[in-house]
Design a protein around this motif. Structure first.
Motif, mmCIF file in Angstrom:
data_model
loop_
_atom_site.group_PDB
_atom_site.id
_atom_site.type_symbol
_atom_site.label_atom_id
_atom_site.label_comp_id
_atom_site.label_asym_id
_atom_site.label_seq_id
_atom_site.Cartn_x
_atom_site.Cartn_y
_atom_site.Cartn_z
ATOM 1 N N PRO A 74 64.598 19.004 28.286
ATOM 2 C CA PRO A 74 63.736 19.405 29.400
ATOM 3 C C PRO A 74 63.962 18.538 30.635
ATOM 4 O O PRO A 74 64.213 17.343 30.528
ATOM 5 C CB PRO A 74 62.323 19.211 28.855
ATOM 6 C CG PRO A 74 62.453 18.293 27.704
ATOM 7 C CD PRO A 74 63.843 18.439 27.175
ATOM 8 N N SER A 80 61.686 18.467 33.671
ATOM 9 C CA SER A 80 60.498 18.966 34.342
ATOM 10 C C SER A 80 60.618 18.771 35.851
ATOM 11 O O SER A 80 60.685 17.659 36.340
ATOM 12 C CB SER A 80 59.250 18.254 33.824
ATOM 13 O OG SER A 80 58.110 18.765 34.465
ATOM 14 N N ALA A 85 64.402 29.289 34.518
ATOM 15 C CA ALA A 85 63.550 28.174 34.938
ATOM 16 C C ALA A 85 62.738 27.566 33.782
ATOM 17 O O ALA A 85 62.676 26.337 33.671
ATOM 18 C CB ALA A 85 62.634 28.601 36.070
ATOM 19 N N GLU A 129 62.692 23.661 32.727
ATOM 20 C CA GLU A 129 61.420 22.919 32.748
ATOM 21 C C GLU A 129 61.055 22.358 31.370
ATOM 22 O O GLU A 129 60.678 21.198 31.258
ATOM 23 C CB GLU A 129 60.298 23.846 33.234
ATOM 24 C CG GLU A 129 58.935 23.224 33.270
ATOM 25 C CD GLU A 129 58.700 22.284 34.442
ATOM 26 O OE1 GLU A 129 57.730 21.515 34.377
ATOM 27 O OE2 GLU A 129 59.470 22.302 35.413
ATOM 28 N N LEU A 189 58.899 21.364 38.039
ATOM 29 C CA LEU A 189 57.727 22.010 38.613
ATOM 30 C C LEU A 189 56.452 21.220 38.307
ATOM 31 O O LEU A 189 55.747 20.769 39.210
ATOM 32 C CB LEU A 189 57.616 23.444 38.083
ATOM 33 C CG LEU A 189 56.561 24.317 38.707
ATOM 34 C CD1 LEU A 189 56.846 24.543 40.183
ATOM 35 C CD2 LEU A 189 56.492 25.653 37.995
ATOM 36 N N ARG A 190 56.172 21.033 37.038
ATOM 37 C CA ARG A 190 54.952 20.326 36.648
ATOM 38 C C ARG A 190 54.957 18.888 37.143
ATOM 39 O O ARG A 190 53.935 18.382 37.607
ATOM 40 C CB ARG A 190 54.772 20.363 35.127
ATOM 41 C CG ARG A 190 54.489 21.759 34.590
ATOM 42 C CD ARG A 190 54.462 21.810 33.077
ATOM 43 N NE ARG A 190 55.749 21.358 32.562
ATOM 44 C CZ ARG A 190 55.903 20.675 31.432
ATOM 45 N NH1 ARG A 190 54.877 20.364 30.707
ATOM 46 N NH2 ARG A 190 57.101 20.303 31.036
#
Length: 135
Positions: A110, A112, A89, A93, A114-115
């Motif tokens: 990357p 992203s 993960a 990310e 989650l963020r």
């Protein structure tokens, strides 16, 4: 002594409200993140979607509680963590260029998930928290 006796039930009510609010926000955050992954077709692994989870730790502690000799404030002791348990993960990310511990070479940009989802839904999660802690 009388004031202390009357305050303890109030503190317990507030603690229960905070605990429940964190659980509600955690569950909703997982829903938002998983939904973002499903919409973002570049991340297609069901394993990553199903691994998104949350946990709460450190119940509310009174301001007089001591940990390592310092006083804790409620903001330092109440948290909800949103994350994933899969080892790859962070690579998804944040991206990864180089050779991993198994000798595999990566040049992964990357993505992203989650963020980005948490940032995108920050206002909604804050509102959910505010409603959950109303006494």
């Amino acid at each position: 002594m009388i004031a202390k006796w009357r305050i303890n039930p109030v503190i317990n009510i507030i603690q229960d409200k905070l605990d429940k609010a964190l659980l509600i926000v955690g569950a909703q955050a997982v829903t938002y993140v998983a939904g973002k992954i499903r919409v973002n077709r570049s991340i297609v692994t069901g394993n990553l979607i199903n691994s998104i989870t949350y946990s709460t730790r450190d119940k509310f502690l009174p301001l007089t509680a001591k940990t390592n000799g310092s006083n804790l404030s409620p903001s330092e002791s109440q948290t909800v963590k949103i994350g994933t348990t899969v080892v790859y993960a962070p690579r998804v990310e944040f991206g990864f260029i180089g050779t991993d511990s198994l000798g595999r070479k990566f040049n992964q940009a990357p993505k992203s998930f989650l963020r980005a989802a948490l940032k995108e839904n920050e206002g909604k999660l804050y509102s959910i928290f505010q409603r959950a802690v109303k006494i």
